[in-house]
Design an enzyme around this catalytic site. Structure first.
Site, PDB file in Angstrom:
ATOM      1  N   LYS A  80      38.638  24.473  28.129  1.00  0.00           N
ATOM      2  CA  LYS A  80      37.827  25.544  28.698  1.00  0.00           C
ATOM      3  C   LYS A  80      36.390  25.050  28.769  1.00  0.00           C
ATOM      4  O   LYS A  80      35.996  24.159  28.006  1.00  0.00           O
ATOM      5  CB  LYS A  80      37.902  26.774  27.777  1.00  0.00           C
ATOM      6  CG  LYS A  80      37.626  28.068  28.466  1.00  0.00           C
ATOM      7  CD  LYS A  80      38.869  28.653  29.120  1.00  0.00           C
ATOM      8  CE  LYS A  80      38.566  29.949  29.838  1.00  0.00           C
ATOM      9  NZ  LYS A  80      39.764  30.578  30.399  1.00  0.00           N
ATOM     10  N   GLY A 185      44.656  50.234  34.136  1.00  0.00           N
ATOM     11  CA  GLY A 185      43.779  49.321  34.872  1.00  0.00           C
ATOM     12  C   GLY A 185      44.362  48.972  36.219  1.00  0.00           C
ATOM     13  O   GLY A 185      45.406  48.314  36.309  1.00  0.00           O
ATOM     14  N   GLY A 187      43.008  47.042  38.761  1.00  0.00           N
ATOM     15  CA  GLY A 187      42.172  46.023  39.382  1.00  0.00           C
ATOM     16  C   GLY A 187      43.041  45.094  40.213  1.00  0.00           C
ATOM     17  O   GLY A 187      44.063  45.504  40.768  1.00  0.00           O
ATOM     18  N   HIS A 188      42.656  43.829  40.267  1.00  0.00           N
ATOM     19  CA  HIS A 188      43.381  42.858  41.101  1.00  0.00           C
ATOM     20  C   HIS A 188      44.859  42.791  40.741  1.00  0.00           C
ATOM     21  O   HIS A 188      45.724  42.805  41.604  1.00  0.00           O
ATOM     22  CB  HIS A 188      42.758  41.464  40.945  1.00  0.00           C
ATOM     23  CG  HIS A 188      41.399  41.368  41.557  1.00  0.00           C
ATOM     24  ND1 HIS A 188      40.250  41.565  40.841  1.00  0.00           N
ATOM     25  CD2 HIS A 188      41.016  41.110  42.825  1.00  0.00           C
ATOM     26  CE1 HIS A 188      39.208  41.433  41.648  1.00  0.00           C
ATOM     27  NE2 HIS A 188      39.646  41.158  42.848  1.00  0.00           N
ATOM     28  N   VAL A 189      45.149  42.719  39.442  1.00  0.00           N
ATOM     29  CA  VAL A 189      46.544  42.571  39.021  1.00  0.00           C
ATOM     30  C   VAL A 189      47.258  43.925  39.015  1.00  0.00           C
ATOM     31  O   VAL A 189      48.359  44.068  39.567  1.00  0.00           O
ATOM     32  CB  VAL A 189      46.642  41.930  37.616  1.00  0.00           C
ATOM     33  CG1 VAL A 189      48.098  41.809  37.187  1.00  0.00           C
ATOM     34  CG2 VAL A 189      45.977  40.557  37.605  1.00  0.00           C
TER      35      VAL A 189
HETATM   36  P1  NAD Z   1      40.000  43.378  37.257  1.00  0.00           P
HETATM   37  O1  NAD Z   1      38.619  43.343  36.694  1.00  0.00           O
HETATM   38  O2  NAD Z   1      40.191  43.187  38.717  1.00  0.00           O
HETATM   39  O3  NAD Z   1      40.705  44.792  36.878  1.00  0.00           O
HETATM   40  C1  NAD Z   1      40.578  45.421  35.653  1.00  0.00           C
HETATM   41  C2  NAD Z   1      40.619  46.929  35.936  1.00  0.00           C
HETATM   42  O4  NAD Z   1      40.680  47.626  34.707  1.00  0.00           O
HETATM   43  C3  NAD Z   1      39.382  47.430  36.674  1.00  0.00           C
HETATM   44  O5  NAD Z   1      39.782  48.224  37.784  1.00  0.00           O
HETATM   45  C4  NAD Z   1      38.651  48.263  35.616  1.00  0.00           C
HETATM   46  O6  NAD Z   1      37.925  49.336  36.179  1.00  0.00           O
HETATM   47  C5  NAD Z   1      39.802  48.736  34.777  1.00  0.00           C
HETATM   48  N1  NAD Z   1      39.436  49.122  33.407  1.00  0.00           N
HETATM   49  C6  NAD Z   1      38.523  48.551  32.584  1.00  0.00           C
HETATM   50  N2  NAD Z   1      38.502  49.184  31.395  1.00  0.00           N
HETATM   51  C7  NAD Z   1      39.446  50.149  31.460  1.00  0.00           C
HETATM   52  C8  NAD Z   1      39.901  51.127  30.539  1.00  0.00           C
HETATM   53  N3  NAD Z   1      39.384  51.253  29.313  1.00  0.00           N
HETATM   54  N4  NAD Z   1      40.900  51.957  30.942  1.00  0.00           N
HETATM   55  C9  NAD Z   1      41.417  51.864  32.179  1.00  0.00           C
HETATM   56  N5  NAD Z   1      41.010  50.958  33.093  1.00  0.00           N
HETATM   57  C10 NAD Z   1      40.043  50.122  32.740  1.00  0.00           C
HETATM   58  O7  NAD Z   1      40.829  42.325  36.420  1.00  0.00           O
HETATM   59  P2  NAD Z   1      42.232  41.664  36.821  1.00  0.00           P
HETATM   60  O8  NAD Z   1      41.984  40.379  37.482  1.00  0.00           O
HETATM   61  O9  NAD Z   1      43.096  42.687  37.489  1.00  0.00           O
HETATM   62  O10 NAD Z   1      42.810  41.331  35.357  1.00  0.00           O
HETATM   63  C11 NAD Z   1      43.296  42.374  34.525  1.00  0.00           C
HETATM   64  C12 NAD Z   1      43.582  41.805  33.138  1.00  0.00           C
HETATM   65  O11 NAD Z   1      44.548  40.762  33.235  1.00  0.00           O
HETATM   66  C13 NAD Z   1      42.355  41.188  32.444  1.00  0.00           C
HETATM   67  O12 NAD Z   1      42.488  41.361  31.040  1.00  0.00           O
HETATM   68  C14 NAD Z   1      42.493  39.718  32.765  1.00  0.00           C
HETATM   69  O13 NAD Z   1      41.849  38.905  31.791  1.00  0.00           O
HETATM   70  C15 NAD Z   1      44.001  39.544  32.708  1.00  0.00           C
HETATM   71  N6  NAD Z   1      44.513  38.409  33.497  1.00  0.00           N
HETATM   72  C16 NAD Z   1      44.267  38.355  34.829  1.00  0.00           C
HETATM   73  C17 NAD Z   1      44.762  37.290  35.583  1.00  0.00           C
HETATM   74  C18 NAD Z   1      44.522  37.209  37.074  1.00  0.00           C
HETATM   75  O14 NAD Z   1      45.203  36.408  37.749  1.00  0.00           O
HETATM   76  N7  NAD Z   1      43.622  38.002  37.637  1.00  0.00           N
HETATM   77  C19 NAD Z   1      45.498  36.274  34.952  1.00  0.00           C
HETATM   78  C20 NAD Z   1      45.758  36.370  33.572  1.00  0.00           C
HETATM   79  C21 NAD Z   1      45.246  37.441  32.855  1.00  0.00           C
END
Ligand code: NAD
Length: 357
Positions: A80, A185, A187-189
Site C-alpha cells: 500500500k 449504503g 454508493g458505487h457498490v
Molecule cells: P461509496 O462511497 O460509493 O458508497 C458508500 C455509501 O454509503 C455512500 O452512498 C454513503 O452515503 C453511504 N453511507 C455512509 N455512511 C453510512 C451510514 N452510516 N449508513 C448508511 N449509509 C452510509 O463507496 P463504495 O465504493 O460503494 O464502497 C462501499 C464499501 O465497500 C466501502 O467500505 C469500501 O471500502 C468497500 N469496498 C469497495 C470496493 C469498490 O470496488 N468500490 C472494493 C472493496 C471494498
C-alpha cells in the site's frame, strides 16, 4: 516518529519513505509480503494529522492486502502507499509525477492502484513515470460493452456470488427468490448490488446516510427505504453492509435479526472478537476481505491482459473460498474471520517455505 516501535510493523518486508521537496511529496510505501508475487495495493492520499498516523495506516492496509490477495488466489502480495497531503488542496501534476517516480524506483515490487483521495485520472498521471500502475485501462465486459476502470461493478458481482453461497450454506436455499436482504449504503457498490439482487428475485430493505440517495432509492429501486439507524433491526435474512467499517459492534450485533452478514464494506468488525460474537449468535459472517475481493481480482486480470470472461469466472470462485471457510469453521468451531486469516497465512507462508526449500 518511531518507526520500529510501531505495533503494526510486524512481518513487513520493507517500508520505504519518499520525499521530493520541490514537488511537495511526502509519501510512504509499505510492502508487507511478496511471497506470492509483487505487492499490489492502492495509493491513498489523505491529510493525516501526523506522520505516525500515516505510517500506521499504510502498515495496516498493506498487511490486509496480502491476506486479500492470498484468499483471492492471486499471484500477488500485499502493499500500500500513502501520500501525506490533502487531495482537495495539494494535488498537482508535479506531485503525482513525483509519486510515479517513487513507485518506479521500487522496480515493480510494488504496483499501485486507486484508493481514497486518488482516482483513475491521478493514476494516469503517475503512469507517465512508471508502468507499475493497475486500474487505468477501460474494460470490455462479457456482453462486449466498454466500461471505465471503476472496480465497483466487479466488487458488487463478487458480493452477489458471496451472498448466494452464504445463503445456500446457512439457510439451505439454492436461490435468492423471496429472500429478504437489507443493504446499508447505496454508493458505487451498494446500488449495483441492489440491482443484481432484485434481478435474482430478492426483496430489499435499503438505507443510506444521504437523504437524496434515500429519495432516489424510493423512486428508482423496488425496495423499502428505511432510516440509517433502523437498518440493523429489520426482519431480514441477510444484512449486507456496503458503507463504512466497524458497523458490527456490541450494540449492532445484539440488534441484528439477519442470519447472514455478507457485504462489501472493509473492516466490518469493530474488533476481532465481534467475529466470535456473531458466530455464537448463529449468524454466518462472510469475512469482508474475502467477499469484497471482486475489484482486486478484476484489477489483477488487467495486469495479465484483460479477458472479461476469465475475470468473471475468477470472481465467481469467491463462492468456493467462502464455502471452504464455512466448512472449516464448522469443523473446528472457530469463527469465520479467524478461519479466513488462518487459510490466508497458510497460503502465503506455504509459498515462502516452498521458495526457501
Ligand atoms: P461509496 O462511497 O460509493 O458508497 C458508500 C455509501 O454509503 C455512500 O452512498 C454513503 O452515503 C453511504 N453511507 C455512509 N455512511 C453510512 C451510514 N452510516 N449508513 C448508511 N449509509 C452510509 O463507496 P463504495 O465504493 O460503494 O464502497 C462501499 C464499501 O465497500 C466501502 O467500505 C469500501 O471500502 C468497500 N469496498 C469497495 C470496493 C469498490 O470496488 N468500490 C472494493 C472493496 C471494498
Amino acid at each position: 516518529m518511531s518507526v520500529f516501535n510501531n505495533v503494526h510493523l510486524r512481518d513487513h518486508e520493507a517500508v520505504v519513505f519518499g520525499c521530493d521537496r520541490a514537488a511537495g511529496l511526502r509519501a510512504i510505501i509499505a510492502i508487507h509480503n511478496t511471497s506470492r508475487g509483487a505487492a499490489l495495493g492502492g495509493c491513498r492520499m489523505w491529510a493525516y494529522e501526523s506522520e505516525e498516523q500515516a505510517l500506521t495506516d499504510v502498515l495496516r492496509l498493506s498487511r490486509a492486502m496480502t491476506y486479500k490477495s492470498a484468499l483471492a488466489e492471486l499471484p500477488l502480495g500485499g502493499g500500500k502507499a500513502v501520500i501525506i497531503a490533502d487531495p482537495r488542496r495539494d494535488k498537482t501534476e508535479t506531485l503525482l509525477r513525483a509519486m510515479g517516480r517513487f513507485i518506479d524506483s521500487l522496480g515493480g515490487h510494488y504496483i499501485t492502484a486507486e484508493d481514497s483521495g486518488t482516482g483513475v485520472q491521478d493514476l494516469k498521471v503517475m503512469a507517465r513515470e512508471t508502468k507499475h500502475v493497475a486500474g487505468i485501462a477501460d474494460r470490455q465486459d462479457a456482453d462486449g460493452n466498454w466500461h471505465s476502470a471503476d472496480p465497483s461493478p466487479a466488487t458488487a458481482y463478487g458480493v452477489l456470488v458471496g451472498i448466494k453461497a452464504s445463503v445456500q450454506e446457512h439457510l439451505g436455499r439454492g436461490d435468492l427468490e423471496g429472500m429478504r436482504i437489507a443493504i446499508q449504503g447505496l454508493g458505487h457498490v451498494g446500488w449495483c448490488l441492489a440491482h443484481h439482487l432484485r434481478a435474482a428475485g430478492a426483496r430489499l430493505w435499503v438505507t443510506d446516510i444521504l437523504p437524496e440517495t434515500r429519495e432516489r432509492a424510493a423512486a428508482e429501486l423496488d425496495a423499502r427505504v428505511v432510516e440509517p439507524e433502523a437498518i440493523y433491526t429489520q426482519a431480514v435474512d441477510v444484512f449486507a453492509p456496503c458503507a463504512l467499517g466497524a458497523v458490527l459492534n456490541d450494540q449492532t450485533i445484539a440488534q441484528l435479526q439477519a442470519r447472514v452478514v455478507a457485504g462489501s464494506a472493509n473492516n466490518q468488525l469493530a474488533d476481532d472478537h465481534h467475529g466470535e460474537m456473531l458466530w455464537r449468535r448463529g449468524i454466518l459472517y462472510a469475512p469482508d476481505y474475502v467477499i469484497n475481493a471482486g475489484g482486486v481480482i478484476d484489477l489483477a486480470h488487467e495486469l495479465g491482459g484483460y479477458d472479461p470472461s476469465q475475470a468473471r469466472s475468477h470472481i465467481a470462485r469467491i463462492a468456493d473460498t467462502l464455502i471452504e471457510i464455512y466448512r472449516r469453521a464448522h469443523r473446528t468451531g472457530s469463527p469465520t474471520n479467524r478461519v479466513a486469516d488462518d487459510i490466508a497465512e497458510e497460503r502465503f507462508q506455504l509459498r515462502r517455505s516452498v521458495a526457501a526449500a
